[in-house]
Scaffold this motif. Sequence first.
Motif, PDB file in Angstrom:
ATOM      1  N   MET A   1      11.962  -2.030  -0.645  1.00  8.72           N
ATOM      2  CA  MET A   1      13.300  -1.679  -1.143  1.00  8.72           C
ATOM      3  C   MET A   1      13.895  -0.534  -0.329  1.00  8.72           C
ATOM      4  O   MET A   1      15.089  -0.536  -0.026  1.00  8.72           O
ATOM      5  CB  MET A   1      13.223  -1.284  -2.609  1.00  8.72           C
ATOM      6  CG  MET A   1      13.031  -2.457  -3.539  1.00  8.72           C
ATOM      7  SD  MET A   1      12.819  -1.912  -5.238  1.00  8.72           S
ATOM      8  CE  MET A   1      14.462  -1.330  -5.624  1.00  8.72           C
ATOM      9  N   LEU A   2      13.049   0.463   0.000  1.00  7.98           N
ATOM     10  CA  LEU A   2      13.575   1.588   0.778  1.00  7.98           C
ATOM     11  C   LEU A   2      14.053   1.106   2.154  1.00  7.98           C
ATOM     12  O   LEU A   2      15.104   1.528   2.636  1.00  7.98           O
ATOM     13  CB  LEU A   2      12.505   2.675   0.933  1.00  7.98           C
ATOM     14  CG  LEU A   2      12.108   3.388  -0.367  1.00  7.98           C
ATOM     15  CD1 LEU A   2      11.118   4.511  -0.081  1.00  7.98           C
ATOM     16  CD2 LEU A   2      13.334   3.952  -1.080  1.00  7.98           C
TER      17      LEU A   2
ATOM     18  N   THR B   1      -4.488  -5.640  -4.936  1.00  8.11           N
ATOM     19  CA  THR B   1      -3.576  -5.363  -3.825  1.00  8.11           C
ATOM     20  C   THR B   1      -2.479  -4.418  -4.292  1.00  8.11           C
ATOM     21  O   THR B   1      -1.923  -4.615  -5.381  1.00  8.11           O
ATOM     22  CB  THR B   1      -2.926  -6.688  -3.373  1.00  8.11           C
ATOM     23  OG1 THR B   1      -3.898  -7.733  -3.548  1.00  8.11           O
ATOM     24  CG2 THR B   1      -2.499  -6.622  -1.943  1.00  8.11           C
ATOM     25  N   PRO B   2      -2.123  -3.421  -3.488  1.00 10.29           N
ATOM     26  CA  PRO B   2      -1.062  -2.495  -3.912  1.00 10.29           C
ATOM     27  C   PRO B   2       0.332  -3.073  -3.724  1.00 10.29           C
ATOM     28  O   PRO B   2       1.110  -2.614  -2.897  1.00 10.29           O
ATOM     29  CB  PRO B   2      -1.286  -1.272  -3.013  1.00 10.29           C
ATOM     30  CG  PRO B   2      -1.928  -1.815  -1.786  1.00 10.29           C
ATOM     31  CD  PRO B   2      -2.740  -3.006  -2.218  1.00 10.29           C
ATOM     32  N   ILE B   3       0.637  -4.115  -4.509  1.00 11.36           N
ATOM     33  CA  ILE B   3       1.938  -4.785  -4.394  1.00 11.36           C
ATOM     34  C   ILE B   3       3.074  -3.840  -4.778  1.00 11.36           C
ATOM     35  O   ILE B   3       4.139  -3.854  -4.181  1.00 11.36           O
ATOM     36  CB  ILE B   3       1.985  -6.037  -5.306  1.00 11.36           C
ATOM     37  CG1 ILE B   3       0.890  -7.029  -4.911  1.00 11.36           C
ATOM     38  CG2 ILE B   3       3.347  -6.698  -5.272  1.00 11.36           C
ATOM     39  CD1 ILE B   3       1.187  -7.858  -3.701  1.00 11.36           C
ATOM     40  N   GLY B   4       2.827  -3.022  -5.808  1.00 10.07           N
ATOM     41  CA  GLY B   4       3.885  -2.116  -6.271  1.00 10.07           C
ATOM     42  C   GLY B   4       4.391  -1.243  -5.147  1.00 10.07           C
ATOM     43  O   GLY B   4       5.598  -1.115  -4.933  1.00 10.07           O
ATOM     44  N   ARG B   5       3.445  -0.665  -4.393  1.00  6.34           N
ATOM     45  CA  ARG B   5       3.834   0.202  -3.281  1.00  6.34           C
ATOM     46  C   ARG B   5       4.631  -0.590  -2.252  1.00  6.34           C
ATOM     47  O   ARG B   5       5.616  -0.113  -1.705  1.00  6.34           O
ATOM     48  CB  ARG B   5       2.569   0.797  -2.657  1.00  6.34           C
ATOM     49  CG  ARG B   5       2.828   1.862  -1.634  1.00  6.34           C
ATOM     50  CD  ARG B   5       1.588   2.673  -1.378  1.00  6.34           C
ATOM     51  NE  ARG B   5       0.484   1.860  -0.894  1.00  6.34           N
ATOM     52  CZ  ARG B   5      -0.798   2.180  -1.044  1.00  6.34           C
ATOM     53  NH1 ARG B   5      -1.128   3.282  -1.686  1.00  6.34           N
ATOM     54  NH2 ARG B   5      -1.742   1.408  -0.570  1.00  6.34           N
TER      55      ARG B   5
ATOM     56  N   VAL C   1       6.491  -3.211  -2.767  1.00  2.70           N
ATOM     57  CA  VAL C   1       7.843  -3.473  -3.282  1.00  2.70           C
ATOM     58  C   VAL C   1       8.729  -2.250  -3.066  1.00  2.70           C
ATOM     59  O   VAL C   1       9.858  -2.348  -2.574  1.00  2.70           O
ATOM     60  CB  VAL C   1       7.796  -3.853  -4.781  1.00  2.70           C
ATOM     61  CG1 VAL C   1       9.192  -3.851  -5.383  1.00  2.70           C
ATOM     62  CG2 VAL C   1       7.137  -5.216  -4.966  1.00  2.70           C
ATOM     63  N   VAL C   2       8.205  -1.074  -3.414  1.00  2.94           N
ATOM     64  CA  VAL C   2       9.006   0.155  -3.279  1.00  2.94           C
ATOM     65  C   VAL C   2       9.363   0.391  -1.811  1.00  2.94           C
ATOM     66  O   VAL C   2      10.527   0.655  -1.474  1.00  2.94           O
ATOM     67  CB  VAL C   2       8.249   1.365  -3.864  1.00  2.94           C
ATOM     68  CG1 VAL C   2       8.979   2.655  -3.539  1.00  2.94           C
ATOM     69  CG2 VAL C   2       8.095   1.202  -5.372  1.00  2.94           C
TER      70      VAL C   2
END
Lengths: 245, 259
Positions: free
Chosen positions: A25-26, A15-19, A21-22
């Motif tokens: 945050m934005l 899963t693209p969790i990193g994306r 999160v970013v």
Amino acid sequence: MVGTHGRVDAEAIGTPIGRRVVLGMLGLGVAGILGGARVQDALNTVLSPLEAADPTGLSQLIPAAGGFRIYSVTGSLPSSSPADYRLTVGGMVDRPLTLTLADLKSMAPTTLVKDFQCVTGWRVPMVHWTGVKLSTVLDEAGVQPGGAALRFESFDGTYTESLTIDQGRRPDVLVAYEMLGAPVTRQHGGPVRMYVAPMYGYKSCKWLSKISVVSKVEAGYWERFGYDIDGWVGRSNGRSDKATT
Amino acid sequence: MAEATKRPPEPASSPAAERAGVSDGALGPRRASSQATPKAAALQLLRFDVAERVVHWANAILFAILMATAGVLYLPPLSAAVGRRQLVVTIHVYAGLILPVPLVLGIVGRRWGRRLRSDLRRLNRWIPEDRVWVRRRGWRPERVTGLKQGKFNAGQKLNAAFTGGAMLLMLATGSIMHWYKPWPLSWRTGATFVHDWVAIALFFTITGHILFAFSDRESLDSMWSGNISRAWAKKRAPKWLDEELAKSRAAASRDAPST
């Protein structure tokens, strides 16, 4: 596990969790820009009393929790002992003056209790100031015809400020030697500093050493970096703070 | 460059060994002991290539400058001790504007950015083991012993995502604070609010990052040398080790007929 060509499969699964999160945050950041001012006001209301009662100074670490921040444009804080202190008044005047701290204290004192508002956003409510009205000092020296503006110099050797004569003659503009109920400390610009009540803090020259009467307004230190010369609180620098008068 | 010195050029169609990053080139101090046979040399894996290491340390230096100048601008005792406000502001603003540059350059390079892009993909994607890591609070390694983790653990993935998001937020809010004229006052106050709190969060995540690095010296050393031992990978990144071994076997079997 390994693609025969192209990217290794192991990188593309999951899963693209990193994306997320970013992007999350934005989104929070945009909300913070749009609504942070209100949150900050609420925080200030809660934290100011705490801060006032905090002997450790740790609450200063909380963003804009109130209290003074110490800004100096030169290397170390300048220092002058009360005994050695001299204020010179010159330029277009009938009687150039060199005043000691005792001279200033012998003139009619004025006390003001007013907010101090910095152009960067922080505000300290109800600060006690005592000093001599600038107009009293100007009358003592005698402003010559053609003297239309004032130039203030700090004994830090770098900082300068300016006012028109009319601004300088307002009753809420002081040559201050007491602040917060005690002699002005070195950090706050002692032994003697300006307090220009209706304007942002940068107009109140710290470590005051010289007042010159000049023919026209010369931009002060921060004004050469873009701050407004007429620094009225709430009516300059694109800000709408409540007036401090 | 690690990859350039590794082996004779392969056919253009099979850069697998290069991707595999099994380093048998003259890299790092550890290699001296394993010089005897090519097999022993493969006990070292290439963890970060030169471009990644340059980007990492450029980021580290810029973050250090930003945090030091931020402290001077923000903490009254430091402000009073250092003064020179205009100079400190200028340094802070320039360091902030330069901060994304190494990372962007590292990503866009068609050749030199290959590994960095690949690692960013890994950092983005979560495998089921990462959720286990979070559940077990795997920042203590002994809690996740035997867990089949990839090249990066969930903590590293969260840290990378947070730091990336924070860089974007700090750039945007810092720009509003510095070029304040076009913005309404409430946005300026809001931008300052976001900038302050993200800065505080970054202070803690970066401090944590450094402490974790020093708690695993081999991992820290690999950010200098680029290489890490198979033994380390077996313990901390077993799934990644499997991938690397599979790739090097695949590369070897392709090479075999031609030698």
